[in-house]
Design a protein around this motif. Structure first.
Motif, PDB file in Angstrom:
ATOM      1  N   UNK A  38       3.596   5.766  -5.720  1.00  0.00           N
ATOM      2  CA  UNK A  38       3.515   5.811  -7.243  1.00  0.00           C
ATOM      3  C   UNK A  38       2.328   6.560  -7.617  1.00  0.00           C
ATOM      4  N   UNK A  39       1.041   6.253  -7.016  1.00  0.00           N
ATOM      5  CA  UNK A  39      -0.193   6.754  -7.636  1.00  0.00           C
ATOM      6  C   UNK A  39      -0.812   7.510  -6.672  1.00  0.00           C
ATOM      7  N   UNK A  40      -0.178   8.023  -5.603  1.00  0.00           N
ATOM      8  CA  UNK A  40      -0.777   8.964  -4.646  1.00  0.00           C
ATOM      9  C   UNK A  40      -1.490  10.231  -4.951  1.00  0.00           C
ATOM     10  N   UNK A  41      -0.641  10.739  -5.903  1.00  0.00           N
ATOM     11  CA  UNK A  41      -1.002  12.270  -6.208  1.00  0.00           C
ATOM     12  C   UNK A  41      -1.240  12.345  -7.843  1.00  0.00           C
ATOM     13  N   UNK A  42      -2.302  12.950  -8.356  1.00  0.00           N
ATOM     14  CA  UNK A  42      -2.654  13.293  -9.389  1.00  0.00           C
ATOM     15  C   UNK A  42      -1.765  14.240  -9.990  1.00  0.00           C
ATOM     16  N   UNK A  87       0.871  -1.045   0.069  1.00  0.00           N
ATOM     17  CA  UNK A  87      -0.052  -0.142   0.113  1.00  0.00           C
ATOM     18  C   UNK A  87       0.835   1.436   0.061  1.00  0.00           C
ATOM     19  N   UNK A  88       2.030   1.260   0.513  1.00  0.00           N
ATOM     20  CA  UNK A  88       2.798   2.485   0.907  1.00  0.00           C
ATOM     21  C   UNK A  88       3.547   2.546  -0.677  1.00  0.00           C
ATOM     22  N   UNK A  89       3.676   1.333  -1.493  1.00  0.00           N
ATOM     23  CA  UNK A  89       4.353   1.596  -2.725  1.00  0.00           C
ATOM     24  C   UNK A  89       3.442   2.158  -3.664  1.00  0.00           C
ATOM     25  N   UNK A  90       2.388   1.753  -3.619  1.00  0.00           N
ATOM     26  CA  UNK A  90       1.164   2.186  -4.364  1.00  0.00           C
ATOM     27  C   UNK A  90       0.793   3.591  -4.190  1.00  0.00           C
ATOM     28  N   UNK A  91       0.838   4.134  -2.806  1.00  0.00           N
ATOM     29  CA  UNK A  91       0.562   5.496  -2.693  1.00  0.00           C
ATOM     30  C   UNK A  91       1.783   6.223  -3.197  1.00  0.00           C
TER      31      UNK A  91
END
Length: 56
Positions: A16-20, A10-14
């Motif tokens: 990489x994809x956490x902000x537009x 979840x931290x990796x996904x956040x």
């Protein structure tokens, strides 16, 4: 699957994809250029000259 692995994923996904990405205005997506370069001779219309050449 343990809770720790899920939190790491979840931290990796956040990360990489956490902000537009920053928003781009529609005005900035369009570039306008004239189809023909400006020609001062073509735009120098004189109605009196036309009347003298072709009207008389």
């Amino acid at each position: 699957m343990s809770h720790e692995e899920t939190a790491t994923e979840a931290a990796r996904r956040s990360e990489r994809f956490g902000a537009l990405p920053e928003r781009i205005r529609p005005e900035d997506m369009v570039e306008t250029t004239p189809a023909v370069r400006h020609d001062p001779d073509r735009d120098a219309y004189d109605s009196d000259d036309f009347a003298v050449r072709y009207g008389l």
